[in-house]
Design an enzyme around this catalytic site. Structure first.
Site, PDB file in Angstrom:
ATOM      1  N   LYS A  35      -1.427   1.019  -3.283  1.00 53.22           N
ATOM      2  CA  LYS A  35      -1.556   2.219  -2.443  1.00 53.22           C
ATOM      3  C   LYS A  35      -0.880   3.426  -3.097  1.00 53.22           C
ATOM      4  O   LYS A  35       0.110   3.302  -3.807  1.00 53.22           O
ATOM      5  CB  LYS A  35      -0.932   1.976  -1.064  1.00 53.22           C
ATOM      6  CG  LYS A  35      -1.807   1.134  -0.152  1.00 53.22           C
ATOM      7  CD  LYS A  35      -1.245   1.058   1.242  1.00 53.22           C
ATOM      8  CE  LYS A  35      -1.492   2.282   2.045  1.00 53.22           C
ATOM      9  NZ  LYS A  35      -2.808   2.467   2.601  1.00 53.22           N
TER      10      LYS A  35
ATOM     11  N   ARG B 221      -3.754  -8.094   2.074  1.00 53.53           N
ATOM     12  CA  ARG B 221      -4.860  -7.784   1.174  1.00 53.53           C
ATOM     13  C   ARG B 221      -4.246  -7.332  -0.143  1.00 53.53           C
ATOM     14  O   ARG B 221      -3.425  -6.418  -0.168  1.00 53.53           O
ATOM     15  CB  ARG B 221      -5.738  -6.666   1.750  1.00 53.53           C
ATOM     16  CG  ARG B 221      -6.936  -6.356   0.868  1.00 53.53           C
ATOM     17  CD  ARG B 221      -7.561  -5.021   1.175  1.00 53.53           C
ATOM     18  NE  ARG B 221      -6.668  -3.881   1.143  1.00 53.53           N
ATOM     19  CZ  ARG B 221      -6.247  -3.265   0.035  1.00 53.53           C
ATOM     20  NH1 ARG B 221      -6.592  -3.698  -1.157  1.00 53.53           N
ATOM     21  NH2 ARG B 221      -5.450  -2.212   0.131  1.00 53.53           N
TER      22      ARG B 221
END
Length: 104
Positions: free
Chosen positions: A31, A65
């Site tokens: 991210k 994930r």
């Protein structure tokens, strides 16, 4: 989308979210928030991604994930054995059973 501060606030309060009783899926892998706090480019975010996955699991995530499955699984195995010693004993028993089954 969420800001960097909002993402880390969610992680900081994740135990409260998981206490609601619903399965929690978390996706921190690579991210931009991880890049913002580490200065790492996307391809260099293995360590921050694994660290975030460990924190997420520790704070109640049932599913994470990830892009780097092998590294994350290895880190989670170490965390699990360090935090749950019975798991290590069970793994050792299974290994001994497997070794004895492999012998003629």
């Amino acid at each position: 989308g969420k800001t960097v501060a909002q993402n880390f606030e969610l992680l900081a309060h994740q135990l409260q979210v998981s206490a609601l009783g619903y399965p929690l899926l978390v996706g921190w892998s690579r991210k931009s928030s991880l890049g913002a706090v580490t200065g790492c480019e996307v391809g260099e975010r293995l360590v921050p991604s694994v660290a975030a996955a460990l924190l997420a699991v520790e704070r109640g995530a049932q599913v994470v994930r990830v892009h780097d499955v092998e590294a994350t699984v290895q880190a989670l195995a170490v965390w699990q054995h360090a935090t749950k010693p019975d798991t290590l004993r069970q793994s050792e028993k299974l290994l001994k059973l497997q070794e004895s089954a492999d012998k003629p």
